[in-house]
Design a protein around this motif. Structure first.
Motif, short mmCIF file in Angstrom:
data_model
loop_
_atom_site.label_atom_id
_atom_site.label_comp_id
_atom_site.label_asym_id
_atom_site.label_seq_id
_atom_site.Cartn_x
_atom_site.Cartn_y
_atom_site.Cartn_z
N PHE A 79 19.01 41.87 -19.04
CA PHE A 79 17.58 42.10 -18.85
C PHE A 79 17.26 43.54 -18.46
O PHE A 79 16.13 43.86 -18.12
CB PHE A 79 17.01 41.10 -17.83
N ASP A 80 18.26 44.39 -18.52
CA ASP A 80 18.08 45.81 -18.18
C ASP A 80 17.73 46.60 -19.44
O ASP A 80 17.76 46.07 -20.55
CB ASP A 80 19.40 46.33 -17.58
N ILE A 81 17.41 47.87 -19.24
CA ILE A 81 17.22 48.76 -20.39
C ILE A 81 18.60 49.19 -20.87
O ILE A 81 19.46 49.51 -20.06
CB ILE A 81 16.39 50.00 -19.97
N GLN A 140 8.14 36.71 -11.54
CA GLN A 140 9.20 37.09 -10.61
C GLN A 140 10.39 36.14 -10.80
O GLN A 140 10.22 34.92 -10.78
CB GLN A 140 8.69 37.00 -9.17
N PHE A 141 11.56 36.74 -10.95
CA PHE A 141 12.74 35.95 -11.31
C PHE A 141 13.88 36.19 -10.33
O PHE A 141 14.11 37.31 -9.91
CB PHE A 141 13.22 36.33 -12.71
N GLU A 188 10.01 43.57 -16.32
CA GLU A 188 9.28 44.60 -15.58
C GLU A 188 10.19 45.16 -14.47
O GLU A 188 10.91 44.38 -13.83
CB GLU A 188 8.06 43.99 -14.90
N PRO A 189 10.11 46.45 -14.20
CA PRO A 189 10.92 47.00 -13.11
C PRO A 189 10.65 46.23 -11.80
O PRO A 189 9.50 45.96 -11.47
CB PRO A 189 10.44 48.44 -12.99
N GLY A 190 11.72 45.85 -11.14
CA GLY A 190 11.58 45.18 -9.84
C GLY A 190 11.19 43.72 -9.90
O GLY A 190 10.96 43.11 -8.86
N SER A 191 11.12 43.13 -11.11
CA SER A 191 10.67 41.74 -11.18
C SER A 191 11.82 40.74 -11.23
O SER A 191 11.60 39.54 -11.25
CB SER A 191 9.76 41.55 -12.39
N MET A 192 13.06 41.26 -11.29
CA MET A 192 14.20 40.33 -11.32
C MET A 192 15.21 40.73 -10.25
O MET A 192 15.60 41.88 -10.17
CB MET A 192 14.87 40.34 -12.69
N VAL A 193 15.60 39.76 -9.46
CA VAL A 193 16.65 40.01 -8.47
C VAL A 193 17.80 39.04 -8.74
O VAL A 193 17.62 38.00 -9.37
CB VAL A 193 16.15 39.83 -7.01
N ALA A 194 18.98 39.42 -8.27
CA ALA A 194 20.13 38.54 -8.39
C ALA A 194 20.72 38.33 -7.01
O ALA A 194 20.84 39.26 -6.23
CB ALA A 194 21.17 39.16 -9.32
#
Ligand code: G1P
Length: 289
Positions: free
Chosen positions: A69-71, A53-54, A97-103
């Motif tokens: 970090f997106d597709i 988780q980032f 992974e989808p949902g594993s990075m927030v800003a």
């Protein structure tokens, strides 16, 4: 019970003034070492320590970091159509992974402590790592994985430390040292950027931390420290005596990529670790020495 380390906070809101003009319209964390941006080294190092988780602490003009970090549909499609499977592989490594990075935005530059406090909702009640992407470490075992091992051993706060020349203590967070077994050092005090004459040692913190969530309570006070900024070091200092707190002399070499010389040295050191280009690099270097 020692909680599993799963979260990493990556402060990336800095303006990168030491790297102008390169960083006028580009995030400094997107500067590449060989062919990979600094931010990706940090995320890969965190992954190698078991983190999934980032949280990026960003600011205005930093959206490229989130994009990275997106597709990238168009790019992937084009590469597939052209049969460029190697480039596709390289691209895949940048996806999370989808949902594993927030800003989260650090709306105003009040210092590193303030940046970390901005991640409080993400951190919640969990232990978390901090990686400052400017600091790049070349090592056998990734630096954060070494720290994670020390965290599971001690069950408390651990920061990566290294000896610096006395005259440089005013660039770093510096430790007052208790028991020292050569690898793990008990932290008795922490001072942010002391003058050489006032420094309690020459053991400095580099940009890798594993901290307990309680540090946020202290950061919330928004007390100003060195440089009139809210210093992470001051928040951490308040945990000493309350929780285990250690410095880890990690194995590896650290490069300060926020500095021109450090950045250039990192290019050479990392290039020499890449089998496909190392011989050519070694060859051309001879001409300059
Ligand atoms: C920050 C920290 C400092 C630490 C350093 C490591 O300083 O405040 O304690 O030693 O990172 O790179 P900065 O480099 O943001 O001035």
């Amino acid at each position: 019970m020692i909680k599993k380390l799963r979260k990493a906070v990556l402060p990336v809101a800095g303006l990168g003034t030491r790297f102008l003009p390169a960083t006028k319209a580009m995030a400094k964390e997107m500067l590449p070492v060989v062919d990979k941006p600094l931010i990706q080294y940090a995320v890969e190092e965190a992954r190698a320590a078991g983190i999934d988780q980032f949280c990026l602490i960003t600011g205005r003009g930093k959206t490229a970091l989130v994009e990275h970090f997106d597709i990238a549909y168009e790019l992937e499609r084009t590469l597939r159509d052209r049969g460029k499977s190697e480039a596709l592989e390289v691209l895949r490594a940048t996806q999370v992974e989808p949902g594993s990075m927030v800003a989260v935005r650090q709306q105003e530059p009040h210092g590193l402590g303030h940046a970390i406090w901005c991640a409080r909702a993400f951190i919640g009640d969990d232990p978390f790592a901090i990686l400052l992407p400017d600091d790049l470490v070349l090592s056998e075992t990734p630096c954060l994985a070494q720290l994670a091992e020390a965290y599971y051993e001690t069950g408390g706060n651990v920061v990566a430390v290294t000896e610096v020349p006395r005259e440089h203590t005013n660039r770093y967070g510096i430790l007052r040292i208790g028991h020292d077994d050569g690898r793990l050092v008990e932290v008795q005090g922490l001072v942010e950027k002391p003058l050489p004459a006032d420094a309690p040692s020459n053991l400095s913190i580099i940009g890798r931390y594993i901290l307990m969530p309680e540090v946020l309570r202290h950061l919330a006070d928004m007390e100003r420290g060195a440089g009139n900024e809210v210093q992470l070091t001051d928040g951490m200092a308040k945990l000493i005596g309350q929780q285990p707190f250690h410095g880890l002399r990690y194995e590896g070499r650290r490069f300060d990529c926020g500095d021109k010389i450090g950045f250039l040295e990192a290019q050479i050191a990392f290039a020499l670790k890449r089998p496909e280009i190392a011989p050519a690099v070694r060859e051309f270097l001879k001409q300059y020495c």
